[in-house]
Design an enzyme around this catalytic site. Structure first.
Site, PDB file in Angstrom:
ATOM      1  N   MET A 150       0.799  -1.223   0.000  1.00 58.14           N
ATOM      2  CA  MET A 150       0.000   0.000   0.000  1.00 58.14           C
ATOM      3  C   MET A 150       0.837   1.280   0.000  1.00 58.14           C
ATOM      4  O   MET A 150       0.400   2.311   0.489  1.00 58.14           O
ATOM      5  CB  MET A 150      -0.938  -0.011   1.216  1.00 58.14           C
ATOM      6  CG  MET A 150      -1.842  -1.235   1.288  1.00 58.14           C
ATOM      7  SD  MET A 150      -2.825  -1.509  -0.196  1.00 58.14           S
ATOM      8  CE  MET A 150      -3.913  -0.109  -0.111  1.00 58.14           C
ATOM      9  N   HIS A 170      -4.257  -5.726  -9.949  1.00 58.64           N
ATOM     10  CA  HIS A 170      -5.263  -4.723  -9.602  1.00 58.64           C
ATOM     11  C   HIS A 170      -6.636  -5.342  -9.835  1.00 58.64           C
ATOM     12  O   HIS A 170      -6.855  -6.001 -10.852  1.00 58.64           O
ATOM     13  CB  HIS A 170      -5.074  -3.479 -10.481  1.00 58.64           C
ATOM     14  CG  HIS A 170      -6.009  -2.368 -10.122  1.00 58.64           C
ATOM     15  ND1 HIS A 170      -5.780  -1.529  -9.058  1.00 58.64           N
ATOM     16  CD2 HIS A 170      -7.173  -1.971 -10.682  1.00 58.64           C
ATOM     17  CE1 HIS A 170      -6.773  -0.661  -8.986  1.00 58.64           C
ATOM     18  NE2 HIS A 170      -7.626  -0.900  -9.956  1.00 58.64           N
ATOM     19  N   THR A 197       5.088   1.145 -12.885  1.00 57.04           N
ATOM     20  CA  THR A 197       5.866   2.305 -13.298  1.00 57.04           C
ATOM     21  C   THR A 197       5.624   3.416 -12.279  1.00 57.04           C
ATOM     22  O   THR A 197       4.900   3.224 -11.298  1.00 57.04           O
ATOM     23  CB  THR A 197       5.439   2.770 -14.703  1.00 57.04           C
ATOM     24  OG1 THR A 197       4.046   3.113 -14.670  1.00 57.04           O
ATOM     25  CG2 THR A 197       5.669   1.671 -15.749  1.00 57.04           C
TER      26      THR A 197
END
Length: 194
Positions: A89, A108, A145
């Site tokens: 996180m 995700h 990224t």
């Protein structure tokens, strides 16, 4: 592949991947796990599983550059060549991202680019899918990224959003496909076909 993991809580992806390696389902060696949470179940599990572990957080290292350097040093000393985010996180720093360019993966719980970006994690994603009226959701494994959820997609799996779905039912349906999706993406990355 020599795998490292970053986890903030339970580390379910790290656990699934490590079990797959032990079963011969993924040609990789899990080596290390770092967490920003000293009480995370992932840290306790990783210690028991024989992985090298570290608690590295902004509480211990308030300077972001120092934390970035410490994470990179831990992973490099552990021999890690591929990094998996397992419910981590925190944003990664430029040193770590620079060293592991193209070798950091994250999962995700939506079909990116839909319902991704800053603040979109966990239950918030499923709530956004339901609120949008989308006919389908799913999971995406992508390269990490500097932009949040903006890296190239390695693999996606779609699941239907069914009439009457709740947060719990949609979340369960998405989570049911995440483990195999992550393994598929790691196999592609390891084979150089990602």
């Amino acid at each position: 592949m020599r795998l490292g993991f970053l986890a903030s809580h339970g580390g379910s992806a790290a656990r699934h991947i490590t079990a797959a390696c032990a079963a011969g389902e993924l040609a990789a060696t899990p080596l290390a796990l770092a967490s920003n949470n000293s009480r995370s179940l992932a840290l306790a599990w990783a210690r028991e599983a024989g992985l090298r572990t570290a608690h590295l957080s902004s509480v211990l290292l308030p300077d972001p550059a120092a934390l970035d350097a410490a994470l990179l040093a831990f992973l490099m000393e552990s021999g890690v060549d591929t990094l998996v985010l397992s419910g981590y996180m925190r944003e990664l720093g430029p040193q770590l991202l620079g060293h592991y360019t193209g070798r950091v993966v994250n999962i995700h719980p939506s079909l990116l680019p839909r319902h991704g970006g800053r603040g979109m994690y966990g239950d918030r994603v499923h709530e956004a899918v339901l609120a949008s009226g989308d006919a389908e959701s799913g999971a995406t494994v992508h390269l990490v990224t500097a932009g949040i959820d903006e890296g190239p997609v390695l693999a996606q799996t779609r699941v239907p959003v069914q009439p009457g779905d709740t947060l719990a039912t949609l979340k369960a349906r998405v989570q049911a496909v995440e483990g195999e999706l992550m393994l598929r993406a790691l196999r592609q990355l390891g084979a150089g076909t990602a």
